[in-house]
Design an enzyme around this catalytic site. Structure first.
Site, PDB file in Angstrom:
ATOM      1  N   HIS A 304       6.644   8.013  -1.932  1.00  0.00           N
ATOM      2  CA  HIS A 304       5.773   8.308  -3.069  1.00  0.00           C
ATOM      3  C   HIS A 304       4.669   9.245  -2.562  1.00  0.00           C
ATOM      4  CE1 HIS A 304       3.535   7.051  -6.827  1.00  0.00           C
ATOM      5  NE2 HIS A 304       2.562   7.561  -6.107  1.00  0.00           N
ATOM      6  N   HIS A 347      -3.868   0.917  -1.793  1.00  0.00           N
ATOM      7  CA  HIS A 347      -4.647   1.903  -1.049  1.00  0.00           C
ATOM      8  C   HIS A 347      -6.148   1.665  -1.189  1.00  0.00           C
ATOM      9  CE1 HIS A 347      -4.029   3.521  -5.115  1.00  0.00           C
ATOM     10  NE2 HIS A 347      -5.127   4.224  -4.959  1.00  0.00           N
ATOM     11  N   GLU A 353     -12.117   6.993  -7.977  1.00  0.00           N
ATOM     12  CA  GLU A 353     -11.097   7.315  -8.968  1.00  0.00           C
ATOM     13  C   GLU A 353     -11.471   6.725 -10.330  1.00  0.00           C
ATOM     14  OE1 GLU A 353      -7.504   5.619  -7.460  1.00  0.00           O
ATOM     15  OE2 GLU A 353      -7.863   6.336  -5.435  1.00  0.00           O
ATOM     16  N   HIS A 377     -11.916   2.753  -9.777  1.00  0.00           N
ATOM     17  CA  HIS A 377     -11.717   2.223  -8.429  1.00  0.00           C
ATOM     18  C   HIS A 377     -12.579   3.070  -7.518  1.00  0.00           C
ATOM     19  CE1 HIS A 377      -7.948   1.059 -10.632  1.00  0.00           C
ATOM     20  NE2 HIS A 377      -8.483  -0.083 -10.284  1.00  0.00           N
ATOM     21  N   HIS A 383      -7.234  -1.261  -4.084  1.00  0.00           N
ATOM     22  CA  HIS A 383      -6.564  -1.511  -5.364  1.00  0.00           C
ATOM     23  C   HIS A 383      -5.103  -1.130  -5.236  1.00  0.00           C
ATOM     24  CE1 HIS A 383      -8.100   2.600  -5.396  1.00  0.00           C
ATOM     25  NE2 HIS A 383      -7.128   2.929  -6.211  1.00  0.00           N
TER      26      HIS A 383
HETATM   27 FE   LIG Z   1      -6.047   4.696  -6.656  1.00  0.00          FE
END
Ligand SMILES: [Fe+2]
Length: 451
Positions: A304, A347, A353, A377, A383
Site C-alpha cells: 500500500h 501509522h 491529517e 489525527h 491511528h
Molecule cells: Fe493517517
C-alpha cells in the site's frame, strides 16, 4: 438562478461553448481575456491611456522577483484604491486564525465529527464560516486553518477578500457561485475552487443550503505536485483546472467590503461594486477543478503506497518535500494488490491529517466517518483501521476489487493542528471515536506460523 444565468448587470467575455463555457483551461497559464472588445492592451501593460477610460492595475500574488512571478494585470473602471475607504474592525467570532490555542481545549487526541448541521438561516460566506482547526501563524504566513462553511444566503452588496490566505473550497452540499474580480466560478460537490490571496469577491448561493470544507492556506500558494517517475500523465492534469473569463459589473450601489488581514476582520464602505475588471491578463487567477478528473495511480502488484500518491495540490513550506499543506484525494479506484493488507496501515506521522468525507464510505473506517463529517489525527498521534476494517481486510479473498462510491480528502500539514472552541464544544464531536480501536485483539501468543 440557473447555472448559465449571469448576475443582473454582469457583462462577461465571450468564450468557448461546451465544457469550457465561461472558463479558460490550464493550470498556471498566462491567460488573457476581455469582456469588451479591445479593452485589453496589446503588446504592453501600461499604455499612457487605456481604452474605454479604464485604469490599469497589477495584482501581485508573489514578490516581483519570485521565479516565476505570479501576477495579473487588470483593466478596470476604477482603481482598487477607490474601493477602499477608512476601515473599522468587525467581529466574526467563528472565523479564527492561528495562533489560536485555547487553554481549555485538548487538541491531542483522535477526533471525529458528524456533519455540522444546518441549524441557522441567514448565514453568508462570512458569517457561516466555522473554523475547526488552526496551525502555524497567520502573521508569519505559515500554516493553515480548516473550516466548515454553512451558507444559506447570498452576499448582497457585500464583498470580501483575504489578505491572509488562499482559500481551497471543497463543497459537500449545495452549489455556490464565486463572483470575483477576474470572473465567475460556479462549484458544486465533486468540484473544488481555489481563490487566491487578495482577490475580491462575493459569494452567491445557486442551490442551498450549502455546506463544505475550506482549507485556508497562509503560506506559499498551492501548486501542482511534481509527478517524479510517474511522468507526464495521471494524477491531476493541468488542462482540467479552469480559470474564469473576464466579467464585470458597472453598479453604483453602496456596498461593504470586508477584509481579513492578520487574522482580524475590517470593513470599509464604498459607493459601487468593486467587481469592475473589464479585461485582464496574467497567471494569478482563481480556478475550479473537477475532482472526477483526478486519475489515481496505485499499487498494481503488492503493498500500500504512501497517500502522497493521491496529492492533487501541494503548498510548499520552503523545506523541500515537506509541505505546508498537501490536498490529497481518496476517490474511487481499483484495488488489486496481492497478499496485501489493502487499507491504510497503522501509522504515526509528523504531519497532521485533517480529513473530510464528500460522499460514500471510506475504506479504513466503514462506519462513523460519514459524508459531511471530519476527522483529525494530529502530529505524532497513532491511528489506523478500526477492528471491523482490520478483520475484513485481513481475511478478504484478494481478487480485483473496486472501491466504489467513495470520495474523501485530507488537508495534511507539517504543523500541529489546534482545535477551536467551536470544534471542541459546539460541533458534533463523536465522543466515542477513540473506542473504535478498543476491540482490536492481541493475537500474539508466541506460536510460530500463527496469523
Ligand atoms: Fe493517517
Amino acid at each position: 438562478m440557473t447555472r448559465h444565468d449571469l448576475p443582473q448587470g454582469m457583462v462577461r467575455a465571450p468564450s468557448h461553448t461546451g465544457p469550457h463555457e465561461g472558463y479558460m483551461p490550464g493550470w498556471g497559464n498566462d491567460f488573457e481575456t476581455e469582456a469588451l472588445p479591445g479593452a485589453l492592451p496589446q503588446g504592453m501593460n501600461s499604455p499612457q491611456k487605456c481604452d474605454y477610460g479604464l485604469y490599469g492595475e497589477q495584482l501581485s500574488g508573489t514578490a516581483f522577483t519570485a521565479n516565476p512571478p505570479e501576477r495579473t494585470w487588470t483593466y478596470r473602471i476604477r482603481p482598487s484604491v477607490k474601493h477602499s475607504a477608512r476601515y473599522t474592525k468587525i467581529d466574526l467570532p467563528y472565523w479564527k486564525s492561528a495562533p489560536c490555542v485555547d487553554p481549555d481545549v485538548i487538541s491531542l487526541g483522535q477526533y471525529r465529527w458528524n456533519p455540522v448541521p444546518h441549524a441557522e438561516t441567514g448565514l453568508t460566506w462570512l458569517t457561516g464560516m466555522r473554523t475547526m482547526t488552526t496551525a502555524g501563524d497567520v502573521n508569519t504566513q505559515v500554516g493553515m486553518a480548516s473550516h466548515i462553511y454553512l451558507v444559506t444566503d447570498s452576499m448582497e452588496d457585500a464583498y470580501f477578500y483575504s489578505a491572509d490566505s488562499e482559500l481551497l473550497v471543497v463543497p459537500q452540499e449545495g452549489r455556490l457561485r464565486f463572483c470575483t474580480e477576474l470572473g465567475l466560478i460556479d462549484v458544486e460537490p465533486k468540484e473544488i475552487a481555489i481563490i487566491p490571496r487578495g482577490l475580491v469577491y462575493r459569494v452567491e448561493v445557486l442551490d442551498g443550503p450549502c455546506r463544505g470544507f475550506v482549507c485556508e492556506n497562509y503560506g506559499q500558494k498551492f501548486e501542482m505536485p511534481g509527478r517524479g517517475p510517474i511522468g507526464a500523465n495521471c494524477m491531476a492534469n493541468p488542462r482540467d483546472f479552469k480559470a474564469p473569463v473576464a466579467a464585470f459589473e458597472d453598479r453604483e450601489t453602496p456596498s461593504t467590503l470586508t477584509i481579513k488581514w492578520c487574522g482580524q476582520f475590517h470593513e470599509t464602505q464604498i459607493a459601487q461594486s468593486p467587481l469592475d475588471v473589464v479585461a485582464w491578463h496574467g497567471n494569478y487567477a482563481p480556478y475550479k477543478y473537477d475532482l472526477r478528473t483526478y486519475c489515481p495511480v496505485g499499487a498494481i502488484l503488492f503493498d500500500h503506497p504512501d497517500p502522497s500518491i493521491f496529492t492533487v495540490l501541494t503548498a510548499p513550506s520552503g523545506v523541500p518535500g515537506t509541505a505546508n499543506i498537501d490536498f490529497v484525494l481518496f476517490r474511487e479506484r481499483w484495488m488489486v494488490a496481492e497478499n496485501t493488507f489493502r487499507p491504510p496501515w497503522y501509522h504515526k506521522n509528523i504531519m497532521s491529517e485533517l480529513m473530510g468525507n464528500i460522499y460514500g464510505q471510506y475504506d479504513a473506517k466503514p462506519q462513523g466517518f460519514v459524508p459531511g463529517g471530519m476527522s483529525l489525527h494530529n502530529m505524532m498521534l497513532p491511528h489506523g483501521p478500526d477492528r471491523d476494517a482490520f478483520e475484513k481486510a485481513s481475511n478478504a479473498n484478494l481478487g480485483p476489487d473496486k472501491l466504489d462510491n467513495t470520495m474523501s480528502f485530507m488537508f495534511e500539514t507539517r504543523f500541529p493542528q489546534h482545535l477551536t472552541r467551536f470544534a471542541a464544544q459546539e460541533a458534533p464531536l463523536q465522543d466515542d471515536y477513540i473506542d473504535c480501536w478498543d476491540s482490536l485483539e492481541k493475537k500474539f501468543d508466541g506460536t510460530p506460523g500463527r496469523k
